[in-house]
Design a protein around this motif. Sequence first.
Motif, short mmCIF file in Angstrom:
data_model
loop_
_atom_site.label_atom_id
_atom_site.label_comp_id
_atom_site.label_asym_id
_atom_site.label_seq_id
_atom_site.Cartn_x
_atom_site.Cartn_y
_atom_site.Cartn_z
N LEU B 74 0.84 -1.19 0.00
CA LEU B 74 0.00 0.00 0.00
C LEU B 74 0.89 1.25 0.00
O LEU B 74 2.08 1.18 0.32
CB LEU B 74 -0.91 0.00 1.23
CG LEU B 74 -1.78 -1.23 1.42
CD1 LEU B 74 -2.56 -1.14 2.74
CD2 LEU B 74 -2.76 -1.39 0.25
N ASP B 75 0.27 2.36 -0.31
CA ASP B 75 1.01 3.62 -0.38
C ASP B 75 1.13 4.22 1.02
O ASP B 75 0.70 5.35 1.27
CB ASP B 75 0.28 4.58 -1.33
CG ASP B 75 1.10 5.83 -1.59
OD1 ASP B 75 2.33 5.78 -1.39
OD2 ASP B 75 0.51 6.85 -1.98
N LYS B 76 1.75 3.46 1.92
CA LYS B 76 1.73 3.85 3.34
C LYS B 76 2.70 4.98 3.67
O LYS B 76 2.65 5.51 4.78
CB LYS B 76 2.01 2.64 4.22
CG LYS B 76 3.35 1.99 3.98
CD LYS B 76 3.47 0.73 4.82
CE LYS B 76 4.83 0.08 4.59
NZ LYS B 76 4.97 -1.17 5.32
N ASN B 77 3.60 5.34 2.74
CA ASN B 77 4.52 6.46 3.01
C ASN B 77 3.98 7.80 2.51
O ASN B 77 4.64 8.81 2.66
CB ASN B 77 5.87 6.19 2.36
CG ASN B 77 6.58 5.01 3.01
OD1 ASN B 77 6.50 4.83 4.23
ND2 ASN B 77 7.24 4.20 2.21
N ASN B 78 2.81 7.78 1.91
CA ASN B 78 2.26 9.01 1.37
C ASN B 78 1.97 10.00 2.49
O ASN B 78 1.38 9.63 3.51
CB ASN B 78 0.95 8.71 0.61
CG ASN B 78 0.57 9.83 -0.32
OD1 ASN B 78 0.54 10.99 0.06
ND2 ASN B 78 0.28 9.48 -1.56
N PRO B 79 2.40 11.26 2.34
CA PRO B 79 2.10 12.24 3.40
C PRO B 79 0.61 12.48 3.59
O PRO B 79 0.19 12.93 4.66
CB PRO B 79 2.80 13.52 2.91
CG PRO B 79 3.08 13.31 1.46
CD PRO B 79 3.19 11.83 1.25
N ASP B 80 -0.17 12.17 2.57
CA ASP B 80 -1.64 12.26 2.68
C ASP B 80 -2.15 10.95 3.27
O ASP B 80 -2.16 9.91 2.61
CB ASP B 80 -2.23 12.51 1.29
CG ASP B 80 -3.75 12.58 1.31
OD1 ASP B 80 -4.35 12.38 2.39
OD2 ASP B 80 -4.34 12.80 0.24
N GLU B 81 -2.56 10.99 4.52
CA GLU B 81 -2.93 9.76 5.23
C GLU B 81 -4.10 9.02 4.58
O GLU B 81 -4.23 7.80 4.73
CB GLU B 81 -3.24 10.06 6.69
CG GLU B 81 -1.98 10.38 7.49
CD GLU B 81 -2.24 10.43 8.98
OE1 GLU B 81 -3.31 9.98 9.42
OE2 GLU B 81 -1.36 10.94 9.68
N SER B 82 -4.93 9.77 3.86
CA SER B 82 -6.07 9.11 3.21
C SER B 82 -5.62 8.16 2.10
O SER B 82 -6.40 7.33 1.64
CB SER B 82 -7.03 10.16 2.64
OG SER B 82 -6.42 10.84 1.55
N MET B 83 -4.35 8.29 1.68
CA MET B 83 -3.83 7.43 0.62
C MET B 83 -3.17 6.17 1.17
O MET B 83 -2.72 5.31 0.40
CB MET B 83 -2.80 8.19 -0.24
CG MET B 83 -3.36 9.39 -0.99
SD MET B 83 -4.68 8.93 -2.12
CE MET B 83 -3.75 7.99 -3.31
N HIS B 84 -3.06 6.07 2.49
CA HIS B 84 -2.31 4.95 3.07
C HIS B 84 -2.91 3.59 2.75
O HIS B 84 -2.25 2.58 2.84
CB HIS B 84 -2.17 5.14 4.59
CG HIS B 84 -1.19 6.21 4.95
ND1 HIS B 84 -0.76 6.45 6.22
CD2 HIS B 84 -0.54 7.13 4.18
CE1 HIS B 84 0.10 7.46 6.23
NE2 HIS B 84 0.23 7.89 5.00
N SER B 85 -4.20 3.56 2.42
CA SER B 85 -4.82 2.28 2.10
C SER B 85 -4.91 2.05 0.59
O SER B 85 -5.45 1.02 0.15
CB SER B 85 -6.23 2.24 2.72
OG SER B 85 -6.98 3.34 2.25
#
Lengths: 378, 155
Positions: B74-85
Amino acid sequence: MRQINRIAIATFFITGFSFAQVFAQEEGQEEEIDWDAYGEVEYAGGESKTFANAKIVGLSPARFVTIGYEQQMPYTVQYSTIQKDGYSFDQDRQDAIDNNLGEEGEVTYTGGLRINANIPVISTNSFIWQMGFNYMQTAYRFSEGGAVEGGLKEQLDGRSLHTTGLFTTLYKPLNETNFLLLQAQADMSGDYTLDNLGDQYLRYSAAVLFGKRPHDRLQWAVGLSRTYRVGAPNYIPVAMYNYTSENRKWGIEALLPARAAYRYNINQTSLILAGFALEGASYRIGELSNPTDGEISSFEIRRGEIKARVEYQRQLVGFFWWSVQAGVRIDYSYDADYLDNGDETLRVFGILGDAPFSMRNSLGPAPYFNLSISFVSP
Amino acid sequence: MKRLILIFLAVAATTYFATPVKAQDKEGADALIGIWEPSHGKARIKIDKIADKYYGRIVWLKEPNDPVTGEPKLDKNNPDESMHSAPLRGYRMLKDFEYQGDGEWSEGTIYDPENGNTYSSVIKLKDENTLDIRGYIGMKTFGRSDVWKRLKIKR
């Protein structure tokens, strides 16, 4: 009018059809991607060649430009008398000072500006060449009294020692895992001003390492360096070890013997480092160098200090980070050598030589802090 | 006949003004479209054109699953937390590239899922199957280039 209407309707349908095609294509991609198809591919032309990346995941950000300020809290000093080649290499430092005490007192202020720039000249997946600049100022103020005319205190009180240097770093990956790392540096260290700057202050250091990067979370390297890190010139082995844990929460960042730290990644924008650093340089003191016979002789303070420290780094905004560092500065060396005609003295811990010292000095430990702002590459 | 000529001119004018890239550059601009592999070989990126800009999405990962969770990365390093999933496969990591002529696309960004940072980026076509892609911060000096190779799906 009817003609214009027909033209408008025709134009609308034709251009509308074009836009519809674009969006239909996009929508189609969202719905009809066959992910498995991208697993069965071949190169259309030449194959891609993989090289070992210069970094591993999770490392503290690489700093392009840093501006900082560092200060030590007050501490005591003891300086021996200055005697050209007067203190044998084997003699215990404290015994030499006790038997030949020249000056002692308290240093109330030690600190100054730190600037570092590390600019990529070439930065590709197969070769990295960086050029750098560093400047470090250490200004001193002593408590009143106890200074001897012609002594070291008189030379340092209210004045600054400077280090100004240029360095270059080459990183050459040999294949997917092996790499070479070379660094060369030219520093001018001493009590110079812009008016008396000259190559008598110039000192060179260099390092070459061979390393491996087995996977994205580990790289290590071993090599040899010429360094002034403990004050006097030395040829010593060096070892680099960078590691990040599988969950990427912690790691090790070490370039021994220069520094080593345990890293805890709080999140993507903040981290803590706890460890030590070995810092130093050889400072030429102009007034004590006595070039009366026309030779460019040098009186050199061999400053080497160990810093046990904790550092907190955090993103300020975008690619700008700030850091605060605090710890204890422990004296390793503040002795002095007198170099006839500027000829360097090589001891390498007594292995290559046992030339006598011209001054033995002792500094008490001091708490210190460092504040800096950096432009980084995360 | 006059009507047909008028219709043709109207359509030609509309199409010309709606398309910033000149017709003769269109073929060169679309040379970016395709499947590409970065030099690390750990991902494959499919670049498409959407309304005159170019976008690249991750279509294949060498290690599709997170070694810790065993689940798809998953995109868990994205600064936008909504993208972590959001799954990394399918993630649009190249965005908004515009063709500048002479085999160069710029004004776009490249996202690094390893650290969650988005960099300014410029792409140059070295030959028809090789891209030189540079991500940078502010000025091109503060960046790093990578070589991407074109792939084709086996039939």
